[in-house]
Design a protein around this motif. Structure first.
Motif, PDB file in Angstrom:
ATOM      1  N   ALA A 496     119.062 -34.537  44.725  1.00 24.98           N
ATOM      2  CA  ALA A 496     120.161 -35.462  45.016  1.00 24.98           C
ATOM      3  C   ALA A 496     121.351 -34.724  45.633  1.00 24.98           C
ATOM      4  O   ALA A 496     121.961 -35.201  46.597  1.00 24.98           O
ATOM      5  CB  ALA A 496     120.584 -36.187  43.738  1.00 24.98           C
ATOM      6  N   ALA A 497     121.655 -33.557  45.077  1.00 29.56           N
ATOM      7  CA  ALA A 497     122.794 -32.791  45.597  1.00 29.56           C
ATOM      8  C   ALA A 497     122.527 -32.304  47.015  1.00 29.56           C
ATOM      9  O   ALA A 497     123.398 -32.379  47.887  1.00 29.56           O
ATOM     10  CB  ALA A 497     123.085 -31.617  44.674  1.00 29.56           C
ATOM     11  N   ASP A 498     121.302 -31.814  47.259  1.00 32.14           N
ATOM     12  CA  ASP A 498     120.953 -31.338  48.602  1.00 32.14           C
ATOM     13  C   ASP A 498     121.010 -32.478  49.614  1.00 32.14           C
ATOM     14  O   ASP A 498     121.517 -32.308  50.745  1.00 32.14           O
ATOM     15  CB  ASP A 498     119.558 -30.716  48.607  1.00 32.14           C
ATOM     16  CG  ASP A 498     119.511 -29.346  47.953  1.00 32.14           C
ATOM     17  OD1 ASP A 498     120.593 -28.763  47.734  1.00 32.14           O
ATOM     18  OD2 ASP A 498     118.398 -28.858  47.664  1.00 32.14           O
ATOM     19  N   ALA A 499     120.502 -33.637  49.225  1.00 28.96           N
ATOM     20  CA  ALA A 499     120.502 -34.781  50.145  1.00 28.96           C
ATOM     21  C   ALA A 499     121.926 -35.232  50.460  1.00 28.96           C
ATOM     22  O   ALA A 499     122.270 -35.532  51.616  1.00 28.96           O
ATOM     23  CB  ALA A 499     119.707 -35.932  49.539  1.00 28.96           C
ATOM     24  N   LEU A 500     122.775 -35.273  49.434  1.00 31.50           N
ATOM     25  CA  LEU A 500     124.173 -35.666  49.634  1.00 31.50           C
ATOM     26  C   LEU A 500     124.899 -34.652  50.523  1.00 31.50           C
ATOM     27  O   LEU A 500     125.659 -35.029  51.420  1.00 31.50           O
ATOM     28  CB  LEU A 500     124.859 -35.781  48.278  1.00 31.50           C
ATOM     29  CG  LEU A 500     126.272 -36.348  48.227  1.00 31.50           C
ATOM     30  CD1 LEU A 500     126.334 -37.729  48.872  1.00 31.50           C
ATOM     31  CD2 LEU A 500     126.762 -36.416  46.781  1.00 31.50           C
ATOM     32  N   HIS A 501     124.621 -33.400  50.291  1.00 34.12           N
ATOM     33  CA  HIS A 501     125.206 -32.328  51.102  1.00 34.12           C
ATOM     34  C   HIS A 501     124.790 -32.467  52.564  1.00 34.12           C
ATOM     35  O   HIS A 501     125.637 -32.399  53.481  1.00 34.12           O
ATOM     36  CB  HIS A 501     124.750 -30.975  50.524  1.00 34.12           C
ATOM     37  CG  HIS A 501     125.284 -29.789  51.250  1.00 34.12           C
ATOM     38  ND1 HIS A 501     124.476 -28.806  51.785  1.00 34.12           N
ATOM     39  CD2 HIS A 501     126.551 -29.409  51.549  1.00 34.12           C
ATOM     40  CE1 HIS A 501     125.228 -27.879  52.360  1.00 34.12           C
ATOM     41  NE2 HIS A 501     126.482 -28.218  52.224  1.00 34.12           N
TER      42      HIS A 501
END
Length: 576
Positions: A496-501
């Motif tokens: 989720a964090a990678d996708a948001l980034h």
């Protein structure tokens, strides 16, 4: 930007030698590294903010019609000799010699070099107006570097120099730069004031400083809430607080005042208002010829007022004064400081009274005798009418010089300064052009400076709390940061964090992803210290509900956002 590929070095405690909050926070957050007094390395976080400051400055300078170039840090000393500043600038000017024993200086500013450039390149009025600027390292050998990057010896400054054919066009250039500066500081998100100022060592007849409002500011600013009037305390005009002089009501008396050497003590002893006393300050003007005695000047201000040295220095014959020695004072007044006054001096003394003092009656001054003052003193009757000038600092509550209200006083940090120079440098260096009639004319100049690295310290002084810095969006080292809880342990959090980034990067947001796997308290504490304005926290608990936490650095508590809308909502906030 993934932080595991970046460099962050934070500290828990304030450095012992930091003297202002901005210095302590920049060192703790790993924005700067101190090597010696007034000498810093700008670490990656600090440099990111500097580059953003530079970008905004460049955009607005280019928009205003200025042209960027780059002038040298090391300058030939003979250029400074042409203007007389090699000696006048003082010990802040660092002088060096090369291997051939030729004299050079490390530039604190570039008036001489740019004037030398223009006098060799500009021939005709058709080439005017011109405005050259650069963003370059400067060095001033400060006696006591302090306040972190705000009073460093080595610093980065944007300095610009305009060249015009006449006074009228020079005023147009000045106004263009003034307006550009207003836009720059508005884009930074500062609370600031543009104030009328003294030109100081640069010279010139028109000058405005731009101050970031902060309690820790070195400069006092006088302003009127009922109008646009604002001026540095050195420049602010002090009107008379007494409209007309009243008729005498007291007899002149030599009154005992044992041990009362200060106006406050005299007022308390005699049971009178401090405003009825007059303070005496003695300056000396050294003679031009060796062996001649200096002439003395007696400045008179009301007991609750302070002499303004800058204003005094602009009066005829007082450009180069110093405080009189005790021996000089005794020779002229017959007594050491503490009981001085204009009555009965032993030698001729030039007396200058402040505007308010000139309208006083029945006042108290020193009697030129230890432990005595004259009471009931009046101009005309007991003393000749004085030379009158504005020689004091204004106070809060004084009338505004524009007649539209009363003055207030606040503190400010100077971050920019614009000067109209006229022909001060161009005349000294022979910078001329041919006008439309083929006649040689001297170029009219202006100069305009912004302290690039100083901006960082000033911004922090205005924007911080107990946790750390609070950056405006425009110049934050990162605009936003994603803080994933358990990035190294939870696949769901990591994805989720990678996708948001990735989504925010694609949208052009300057976002950092803290993928270091630090404990939540350490990670969140680091980013509160660093002061990134927008934060998104991704956690397993939030993901179960399909949410992430958003919190602006100034918010007291986070707000839950749907994970699917987090990027869009953050972008919308940034646009606002």
């Amino acid at each position: 930007m993934k932080i595991s590929r970046f460099f962050i070095s934070t500290q828990k405690d304030d450095p012992a030698d930091a003297d202002v909050r901005s210095q302590a926070l920049m060192l703790r957050a790993g924005m700067i590294k101190k090597h010696a007094a007034g000498l810093y390395s700008y670490l990656p976080l600090g440099l990111r903010s500097i580059r953003k400051v530079e970008a905004i400055v460049r955009e607005e300078m280019n928009r205003a019609g200025a042209i960027e170039l780059l002038m040298p840090v090391v300058q030939p000393a003979e250029l400074w000799q042409e203007t007389g500043r090699l000696d006048k600038f003082g010990p802040e000017l660092l002088r060096i010699k090369d291997r051939h024993d030729r004299d050079f200086v490390i530039q604190p500013t570039s008036e001489e070099v740019v004037t030398d450039l223009v006098r060799s390149e500009v021939r005709s009025w058709r080439q005017l107006p011109l405005n050259f600027y650069h963003i370059q390292t400067k060095f001033r050998d400060e006696r006591r570097p302090r306040f972190g990057v705000m009073r460093a010896r080595e610093f980065t400054m944007k300095d610009a120099y305009s060249f015009d054919r006449d006074f009228e066009s020079a005023q147009v250039s000045y106004r263009a730069m003034f307006d550009a500066y207003v836009r720059i500081f508005q884009r930074f998100g500062f609370e600031f004031r543009a104030v009328a100022a003294d030109s100081g060592a640069i010279g010139g007849s028109l000058s405005h400083e731009f101050h970031v409002i902060a309690e820790t500011g070195e400069d006092a600013i006088a302003y009127c809430e009922a109008s646009d009037y604002a001026a540095n305390i050195e420049k602010a005009e002090a009107l008379s607080l007494i409209a007309t002089r009243a008729q005498p009501t007291q007899d002149l008396r030599k009154t005992p005042t044992p041990g009362a050497a200060k106006c406050e003590d005299v007022a308390a002893l005699l049971g009178i208002p401090l405003q009825q006393t007059i303070k005496s300050v003695v300056l000396a003007v050294d003679a031009d010829k060796p062996g001649q005695q200096p002439s003395l000047v007696l400045l008179l201000v009301r007991g609750d007022h302070a002499v303004n040295e800058v204003k005094v220095g602009k009066l005829a014959g007082l450009a180069n004064t110093r405080m009189a020695t005790e021996a000089e004072i005794v020779a002229a007044f017959g007594t050491p400081p503490g009981y001085l006054g204009p009555l009965g001096t032993l030698q001729p003394v030039r007396v200058i009274a402040d505007r308010t003092v000139a309208n006083m009656s029945d006042f108290v001054v020193g009697a030129n005798a230890a432990d005595f003052h004259y009471t009931g003193v009046n101009w005309g009757r007991d003393l000749p009418e004085p030379e009158v000038a504005d020689i004091r600092n204004v106070l809060a509550g004084d009338p505004s010089p524009d007649g539209k209200g009363l003055l207030s006083i606040c503190r400010g940090i100077e971050v920019g300064h614009v000067f109209y120079l006229g022909t001060k440098y161009s005349a000294a260096m022979g910078a001329t052009f041919l006008d439309d009639k083929g006649k040689s004319q001297t170029l009219e100049m202006g100069c305009y400076g912004i302290g690039i690295t100083r901006i960082l310290g000033a911004c922090i002084e205005q924007n911080h709390d107990a946790k750390g810095m609070i950056w405006p969006d425009a110049i934050a080292p990162f605009t936003a940061v994603i803080c994933p809880i358990g990035y190294d342990r939870s696949e769901a959090v990591r994805e989720a964090a990678d996708a948001l980034h990735t989504e925010l990067l694609a949208a052009g947001v300057d976002v950092a992803l803290d993928d270091r796997g630090e404990r939540p308290g350490v990670m969140l504490g680091d980013w509160e210290l660093i002061g990134v304005p927008h934060r998104l926290v991704v956690s397993d608990r939030g993901l179960k509900d399909g949410t992430v936490e958003y919190q602006h650095r100034r918010d007291a508590a986070p707000t839950l956002l749907p994970l699917a809308e987090a990027s869009a909502q953050l972008q919308a906030r940034l646009k606002r």
